[in-house]
Design a protein around this motif. Structure first.
Motif, PDB file in Angstrom:
ATOM      1  N   PRO A   1       0.807  -1.225   0.000  1.00 20.11           N
ATOM      2  CA  PRO A   1       0.000   0.000   0.000  1.00 20.11           C
ATOM      3  C   PRO A   1       0.842   1.277   0.000  1.00 20.11           C
ATOM      4  O   PRO A   1       2.069   1.225   0.052  1.00 20.11           O
ATOM      5  CB  PRO A   1      -0.796  -0.125   1.304  1.00 20.11           C
ATOM      6  CG  PRO A   1       0.118  -0.885   2.208  1.00 20.11           C
ATOM      7  CD  PRO A   1       0.860  -1.862   1.329  1.00 20.11           C
ATOM      8  N   ALA A   2       0.143   2.409  -0.062  1.00 19.84           N
ATOM      9  CA  ALA A   2       0.730   3.762   0.042  1.00 19.84           C
ATOM     10  C   ALA A   2       1.713   4.072  -1.082  1.00 19.84           C
ATOM     11  O   ALA A   2       2.691   4.795  -0.886  1.00 19.84           O
ATOM     12  CB  ALA A   2       1.399   3.949   1.410  1.00 19.84           C
ATOM     13  N   LYS A   3       1.439   3.572  -2.277  1.00 24.02           N
ATOM     14  CA  LYS A   3       2.355   3.802  -3.398  1.00 24.02           C
ATOM     15  C   LYS A   3       2.439   5.280  -3.783  1.00 24.02           C
ATOM     16  O   LYS A   3       3.479   5.745  -4.246  1.00 24.02           O
ATOM     17  CB  LYS A   3       1.931   2.959  -4.596  1.00 24.02           C
ATOM     18  CG  LYS A   3       1.962   1.457  -4.337  1.00 24.02           C
ATOM     19  CD  LYS A   3       1.522   0.684  -5.576  1.00 24.02           C
ATOM     20  CE  LYS A   3       1.339  -0.785  -5.283  1.00 24.02           C
ATOM     21  NZ  LYS A   3       0.151  -1.049  -4.450  1.00 24.02           N
ATOM     22  N   ALA A   4       1.355   6.015  -3.601  1.00 24.10           N
ATOM     23  CA  ALA A   4       1.368   7.438  -3.942  1.00 24.10           C
ATOM     24  C   ALA A   4       2.269   8.239  -3.009  1.00 24.10           C
ATOM     25  O   ALA A   4       2.622   9.379  -3.314  1.00 24.10           O
ATOM     26  CB  ALA A   4      -0.054   8.001  -3.895  1.00 24.10           C
ATOM     27  N   PHE A   5       2.662   7.634  -1.883  1.00 25.39           N
ATOM     28  CA  PHE A   5       3.482   8.330  -0.893  1.00 25.39           C
ATOM     29  C   PHE A   5       4.935   7.864  -0.909  1.00 25.39           C
ATOM     30  O   PHE A   5       5.662   8.040   0.064  1.00 25.39           O
ATOM     31  CB  PHE A   5       2.884   8.139   0.499  1.00 25.39           C
ATOM     32  CG  PHE A   5       1.602   8.886   0.703  1.00 25.39           C
ATOM     33  CD1 PHE A   5       1.598  10.148   1.271  1.00 25.39           C
ATOM     34  CD2 PHE A   5       0.397   8.340   0.302  1.00 25.39           C
ATOM     35  CE1 PHE A   5       0.415  10.846   1.451  1.00 25.39           C
ATOM     36  CE2 PHE A   5      -0.794   9.031   0.472  1.00 25.39           C
ATOM     37  CZ  PHE A   5      -0.787  10.290   1.046  1.00 25.39           C
ATOM     38  N   GLY A   6       5.360   7.251  -2.010  1.00 20.34           N
ATOM     39  CA  GLY A   6       6.764   6.894  -2.147  1.00 20.34           C
ATOM     40  C   GLY A   6       7.115   5.483  -1.729  1.00 20.34           C
ATOM     41  O   GLY A   6       8.295   5.177  -1.513  1.00 20.34           O
ATOM     42  N   PHE A   7       6.124   4.599  -1.647  1.00 23.06           N
ATOM     43  CA  PHE A   7       6.379   3.207  -1.272  1.00 23.06           C
ATOM     44  C   PHE A   7       6.089   2.283  -2.459  1.00 23.06           C
ATOM     45  O   PHE A   7       5.326   2.619  -3.358  1.00 23.06           O
ATOM     46  CB  PHE A   7       5.492   2.799  -0.093  1.00 23.06           C
ATOM     47  CG  PHE A   7       5.771   3.559   1.173  1.00 23.06           C
ATOM     48  CD1 PHE A   7       6.823   3.207   1.997  1.00 23.06           C
ATOM     49  CD2 PHE A   7       4.984   4.641   1.528  1.00 23.06           C
ATOM     50  CE1 PHE A   7       7.085   3.915   3.159  1.00 23.06           C
ATOM     51  CE2 PHE A   7       5.230   5.359   2.689  1.00 23.06           C
ATOM     52  CZ  PHE A   7       6.287   4.989   3.514  1.00 23.06           C
ATOM     53  N   GLY A   8       6.706   1.091  -2.414  1.00 21.98           N
ATOM     54  CA  GLY A   8       6.331   0.040  -3.349  1.00 21.98           C
ATOM     55  C   GLY A   8       7.171  -0.119  -4.593  1.00 21.98           C
ATOM     56  O   GLY A   8       7.003  -1.092  -5.325  1.00 21.98           O
ATOM     57  N   MET A   9       8.076   0.827  -4.877  1.00 23.33           N
ATOM     58  CA  MET A   9       8.897   0.696  -6.081  1.00 23.33           C
ATOM     59  C   MET A   9       9.938  -0.407  -5.893  1.00 23.33           C
ATOM     60  O   MET A   9      10.691  -0.411  -4.921  1.00 23.33           O
ATOM     61  CB  MET A   9       9.607   2.008  -6.416  1.00 23.33           C
ATOM     62  CG  MET A   9      10.463   1.902  -7.681  1.00 23.33           C
ATOM     63  SD  MET A   9      11.592   3.294  -7.929  1.00 23.33           S
ATOM     64  CE  MET A   9      10.434   4.609  -8.246  1.00 23.33           C
ATOM     65  N   LEU A  10       9.988  -1.324  -6.834  1.00 20.69           N
ATOM     66  CA  LEU A  10      10.950  -2.413  -6.813  1.00 20.69           C
ATOM     67  C   LEU A  10      12.181  -1.977  -7.607  1.00 20.69           C
ATOM     68  O   LEU A  10      12.182  -1.989  -8.838  1.00 20.69           O
ATOM     69  CB  LEU A  10      10.318  -3.666  -7.425  1.00 20.69           C
ATOM     70  CG  LEU A  10      10.959  -5.026  -7.174  1.00 20.69           C
ATOM     71  CD1 LEU A  10      11.097  -5.313  -5.680  1.00 20.69           C
ATOM     72  CD2 LEU A  10      10.138  -6.115  -7.852  1.00 20.69           C
ATOM     73  N   VAL A  11      13.219  -1.542  -6.889  1.00 19.65           N
ATOM     74  CA  VAL A  11      14.466  -1.116  -7.530  1.00 19.65           C
ATOM     75  C   VAL A  11      15.293  -2.370  -7.804  1.00 19.65           C
ATOM     76  O   VAL A  11      15.594  -3.137  -6.882  1.00 19.65           O
ATOM     77  CB  VAL A  11      15.241  -0.137  -6.634  1.00 19.65           C
ATOM     78  CG1 VAL A  11      16.544   0.290  -7.309  1.00 19.65           C
ATOM     79  CG2 VAL A  11      14.379   1.087  -6.321  1.00 19.65           C
ATOM     80  N   LEU A  12      15.661  -2.579  -9.065  1.00 19.78           N
ATOM     81  CA  LEU A  12      16.268  -3.841  -9.485  1.00 19.78           C
ATOM     82  C   LEU A  12      17.625  -3.640 -10.150  1.00 19.78           C
ATOM     83  O   LEU A  12      17.850  -2.648 -10.844  1.00 19.78           O
ATOM     84  CB  LEU A  12      15.350  -4.557 -10.479  1.00 19.78           C
ATOM     85  CG  LEU A  12      13.954  -4.948  -9.994  1.00 19.78           C
ATOM     86  CD1 LEU A  12      13.121  -5.450 -11.166  1.00 19.78           C
ATOM     87  CD2 LEU A  12      14.044  -6.008  -8.901  1.00 19.78           C
ATOM     88  N   GLN A  13      18.501  -4.636  -9.940  1.00 22.01           N
ATOM     89  CA  GLN A  13      19.771  -4.723 -10.661  1.00 22.01           C
ATOM     90  C   GLN A  13      19.925  -6.156 -11.150  1.00 22.01           C
ATOM     91  O   GLN A  13      20.007  -7.085 -10.340  1.00 22.01           O
ATOM     92  CB  GLN A  13      20.944  -4.358  -9.748  1.00 22.01           C
ATOM     93  CG  GLN A  13      22.297  -4.481 -10.438  1.00 22.01           C
ATOM     94  CD  GLN A  13      23.457  -4.237  -9.488  1.00 22.01           C
ATOM     95  OE1 GLN A  13      23.265  -3.774  -8.372  1.00 22.01           O
ATOM     96  NE2 GLN A  13      24.657  -4.554  -9.929  1.00 22.01           N
ATOM     97  N   PRO A  14      19.930  -6.379 -12.473  1.00 22.86           N
ATOM     98  CA  PRO A  14      20.054  -7.747 -12.987  1.00 22.86           C
ATOM     99  C   PRO A  14      21.367  -8.398 -12.553  1.00 22.86           C
ATOM    100  O   PRO A  14      22.403  -7.743 -12.444  1.00 22.86           O
ATOM    101  CB  PRO A  14      20.019  -7.557 -14.507  1.00 22.86           C
ATOM    102  CG  PRO A  14      19.362  -6.235 -14.718  1.00 22.86           C
ATOM    103  CD  PRO A  14      19.778  -5.391 -13.555  1.00 22.86           C
ATOM    104  N   LEU A  15      21.310  -9.706 -12.319  1.00 28.36           N
ATOM    105  CA  LEU A  15      22.486 -10.489 -11.958  1.00 28.36           C
ATOM    106  C   LEU A  15      22.739 -11.533 -13.043  1.00 28.36           C
ATOM    107  O   LEU A  15      21.809 -12.177 -13.510  1.00 28.36           O
ATOM    108  CB  LEU A  15      22.281 -11.185 -10.609  1.00 28.36           C
ATOM    109  CG  LEU A  15      22.077 -10.273  -9.393  1.00 28.36           C
ATOM    110  CD1 LEU A  15      21.745 -11.105  -8.162  1.00 28.36           C
ATOM    111  CD2 LEU A  15      23.318  -9.424  -9.139  1.00 28.36           C
ATOM    112  N   GLY A  16      23.988 -11.707 -13.400  1.00 23.89           N
ATOM    113  CA  GLY A  16      24.325 -12.722 -14.381  1.00 23.89           C
ATOM    114  C   GLY A  16      24.160 -12.250 -15.810  1.00 23.89           C
ATOM    115  O   GLY A  16      23.779 -11.136 -16.088  1.00 23.89           O
TER     116      GLY A  16
END
Length: 202
Positions: free
Chosen positions: A187-202
């Motif tokens: 929840p609370a995505k409009a308030f700066g939560f929930g983003m999945l920051v990703l870095q590929p491996l391999g």
């Protein structure tokens, strides 16, 4: 989501622009995506302390309109970015449990009340459940301590519980995983939560 934007702003400048809590950030970032009234939000955001600055990430389906504050840099996300099987991830979430509320007659009300999660085991369980829903498994994770973030909205005080999850994951269902990247987690995505920051491996 097609675009990733990074914004750096000095904390003194942020104060001058009244960027003092999650609701103020929410209002300021909406202005980067001008749309007719009632248009659904089409971006995810995250604000980090970054030395003397704030670092803001914006994940959006269209390029934002640069605002008169901060240093903005936008790039298009590679078409194959979500086609890997393993990633390092960083998720800032608002982990809650939805409690059932019943009327005096015992009938279940439509909208329950969200209760913040503080217990480390329950936080880990919350993340594992979200991972299963969104098509990936957690290989390892570091769970940060819950932090309370206060904000003011329309002269009323509010708060969110903020927890950082960092680790590695393995994709099990590509479509569900892509949905999680697009719409965020919890929840609370409009308030700066929930983003999945990703870095590929391999």
């Amino acid at each position: 989501m097609k675009y990733l934007t990074q914004i750096l702003i000095n904390k003194r400048d942020a104060l001058q622009h009244r960027l003092t809590d999650s609701y103020r950030w929410h209002q300021a970032l909406w202005k980067a995506f001008p749309s007719p009234a009632g248009t659904p939000r089409s971006f995810l955001s995250r604000v980090d302390n970054y030395g003397q600055n704030y670092r803001v990430y914006l994940l959006s389906d269209r390029a934002p309109m640069m605002q008169p504050w901060g240093e903005w840099a936008t790039r298009e996300i590679a078409s194959n970015f979500l086609e890997y099987t393993h990633y390092r991830f960083d998720l800032r979430a608002n982990p809650t449990i939805k409690r059932i509320i019943r009327s005096e007659s015992g009938e279940r009300k439509k909208n329950g009340r969200r209760t913040a999660i503080y217990d480390p085991d329950q936080l880990n369980e919350w993340l594992q459940n979200k991972a299963q829903q969104h098509g990936f498994t957690i290989l390892n994770v570091e769970v940060g301590a819950p932090v309370t973030q206060h904000f003011r909205r329309k002269n009323r005080q509010g708060k969110h519980i903020c927890v950082d999850f960092r680790g590695t994951l393995q994709v099990q269902n590509q479509n569900h995983f892509k949905d999680a990247f697009q719409i965020g987690i919890g929840p609370a995505k409009a308030f700066g939560f929930g983003m999945l920051v990703l870095q590929p491996l391999g």
